[in-house]
Design a protein around this motif. Structure first.
Motif, short mmCIF file in Angstrom:
data_model
loop_
_atom_site.label_atom_id
_atom_site.label_comp_id
_atom_site.label_asym_id
_atom_site.label_seq_id
_atom_site.Cartn_x
_atom_site.Cartn_y
_atom_site.Cartn_z
N UNK A 47 0.79 -1.24 0.00
CA UNK A 47 0.00 0.00 0.00
C UNK A 47 0.82 1.29 0.00
N UNK A 48 2.10 1.21 0.41
CA UNK A 48 2.92 2.43 0.47
C UNK A 48 3.89 2.48 -0.71
N UNK A 98 -1.84 15.70 10.71
CA UNK A 98 -3.08 14.94 10.74
C UNK A 98 -3.19 14.11 9.48
N UNK A 99 -3.80 12.95 9.60
CA UNK A 99 -3.94 12.08 8.43
C UNK A 99 -4.86 12.70 7.38
N UNK A 204 8.81 8.44 7.89
CA UNK A 204 7.90 9.11 6.97
C UNK A 204 7.34 8.09 5.98
N UNK A 205 6.19 8.40 5.39
CA UNK A 205 5.55 7.45 4.48
C UNK A 205 4.59 8.17 3.54
N UNK A 206 4.41 7.57 2.35
CA UNK A 206 3.46 8.06 1.35
C UNK A 206 2.70 6.87 0.80
N UNK A 207 1.38 6.96 0.78
CA UNK A 207 0.53 5.88 0.30
C UNK A 207 0.32 5.98 -1.21
N UNK A 218 -3.85 6.12 6.65
CA UNK A 218 -3.36 6.23 8.03
C UNK A 218 -2.11 5.36 8.19
N UNK A 219 -1.02 5.68 7.50
CA UNK A 219 0.12 4.76 7.48
C UNK A 219 0.89 4.63 8.78
#
Length: 434
Positions: A47-48, A98-99, A204-207, A218-219
């Motif tokens: 998913x990411x 915030x998500x 850090x993360x990006x979907x 909401x990773x």
């Protein structure tokens, strides 16, 4: 932190491939031996699209007041950047937007640059009783009798301790580097405030986004729900290793495949493409950029030596979806009539790219052979559009973009490539003849 399963299912609404979803075979029935070709998307999707960790590269990994760190990432319109780092002089507070995260593009597709600190919030992890914030805080401190859900700290925590706004303690700045690439700089500006504090190493993360929905909005955490997956280690100890490993396991490749073009031919070379040549302008560009095989199929039907042409869409979704959420990937099958000397070649778009396509290598395969022929397929760059990070490119057609034109020869996509490392081709697409 469960995956948004409805987002996975919404991939069927992608704009790509719709013009290419009907089977195209107007040739008269061929005599010969029956054969069935099956093409499957066997990718174990993630998913990411990107994730990582950050820390101070100086003598200490901690980001002290006045210090800053930066990291780079790619993103398309609709994707957002999430991160988390500990409010060091607390028991279990952390900074995060915030998500789903920091917005990266305006609604018209213009990249956002400048100060985005207002999108950063302060959160209580809910696992420790908060002491007065400051250098005297005891770690790990007293645990909550019953851990609470994650809540935003908006000026005051549950114990009555006061906090300046997160944007007064941390300055977050976006810079657009071009070609869907950004740099985020996080500066510790807490030094002259009522709440001076170091920041810990973070994550850090990006979907991925598909059908207009983020696959995991909401990773790292979810407000109003218990902490999970190692966030507590960041919030209480500034240790980003466990959550970093978790999101690493959630990060990888996700792509649908376009309706599959299948051609049966005899006495000629592979009529779809030739490596080292420019796109011939016969419809491959539209397949490679948009997943639309209709033009190429129409052309192939006029080529001497071509016996049959098919476009195979997946049932219900049109596109061939990868494995996700416990569901198998999509597959398509077609019965053929083949004779000695016939050859088969296929082509299908790597959906979340600018102009990559899977195709049979060299002169295709003997149409009368049986079994798994996946090793006969490779991934190619059509050379007609500027490449961006797969699944995170603002000009990728299937992410609502317009490809940036270029003119290069067709070549195999290297692995690892300039953006990422792909699974083996046989871990993405499976082709069998029976």
């Amino acid at each position: 932190m469960n995956r948004n399963k409805s987002a996975w299912l919404s991939i069927a609404t992608l704009p790509l491939f719709i013009a290419a979803c009907s089977k195209d075979n107007d040739n008269a029935p061929q005599t010969g031996t029956p054969a069935t070709i099956t093409v499957e998307n066997v990718l174990d999707a993630k998913p990411l699209v990107e994730s990582g960790t950050f820390k101070n590269e100086g003598a200490s990994p901690v980001i002290m007041p006045g210090e800053s760190i930066s990291f780079r990432f790619s993103a398309a319109k609709g994707q957002a950047l999430s991160f988390a780092t500990m409010y060091g002089w607390s028991n279990d507070l952390f900074f995060a937007p915030a998500n789903p995260g920091i917005k990266l593009y305006e609604d018209n597709g213009t990249p956002i640059e400048g100060d985005v600190s207002a999108q950063v919030k302060l959160w209580d992890n809910g696992t420790r009783i908060n002491q007065v914030p400051g250098a005297a805080v005891t770690h790990p401190g007293t645990g909550e009798t019953a851990p609470k859900n994650i809540t935003e700290v908006a000026g005051m925590d549950a114990q009555g301790n006061s906090y300046a706004a997160a944007s007064a303690l941390m300055k977050a700045t976006l810079h657009y580097e071009g070609n869907s690439t950004f740099t985020l700089t996080i500066k510790n500006t807490s030094g002259g405030s009522s709440n001076p504090t170091p920041f810990s190493p973070g994550v850090w993360a990006i979907s991925y986004i598909a059908g207009g929905n983020l696959l995991n909005p909401n990773p790292l955490f979810e407000a109003g729900k218990p902490t999970a997956n190692g966030l507590t280690n960041i919030a209480e100890m500034g240790d980003n290793s466990i959550l970093g490993e978790y999101i690493k396991g959630q990060t990888g490749i996700f792509t649908p495949l376009s309706p599959v073009l299948v051609v049966v031919y005899n006495g000629i070379d592979n009529p779809i493409y030739k490596i080292g040549e420019n796109d011939r302008g016969k419809g491959l560009k539209e397949l490679a950029q948009k997943g639309d095989a209709s033009g190429l199929a129409a052309y192939l039907k006029t080529v001497s030596g071509v016996k049959e042409v098919y476009i195979l869409p997946a049932a219900n979704s049109t596109v061939l979806l990868p494995k996700a959420g416990g569901q198998a990937g999509s597959s398509v099958s077609q019965q053929l009539k083949v004779a000695k000397g016939d050859r088969i070649a296929i082509a299908t778009m790597y959906g979340f790219s600018n102009d990559w396509f899977f195709a049979s290598k060299d002169n295709g395969v003997d149409a009368t052979q049986k079994g798994d022929i996946s090793s006969s397929v490779a991934l190619y760059d059509d050379g007609t559009a500027v490449n961006q990070f797969p699944g995170a490119g603002i000009t990728q057609f299937n992410l609502a973009g317009t490809p940036l034109e270029e003119s290069k020869v067709i070549e195999e996509v290297p692995n690892p490539n300039a953006f990422t490392t792909l699974p083996a081709i046989t871990g993405i697409i499976k082709v069998t003849l029976q």
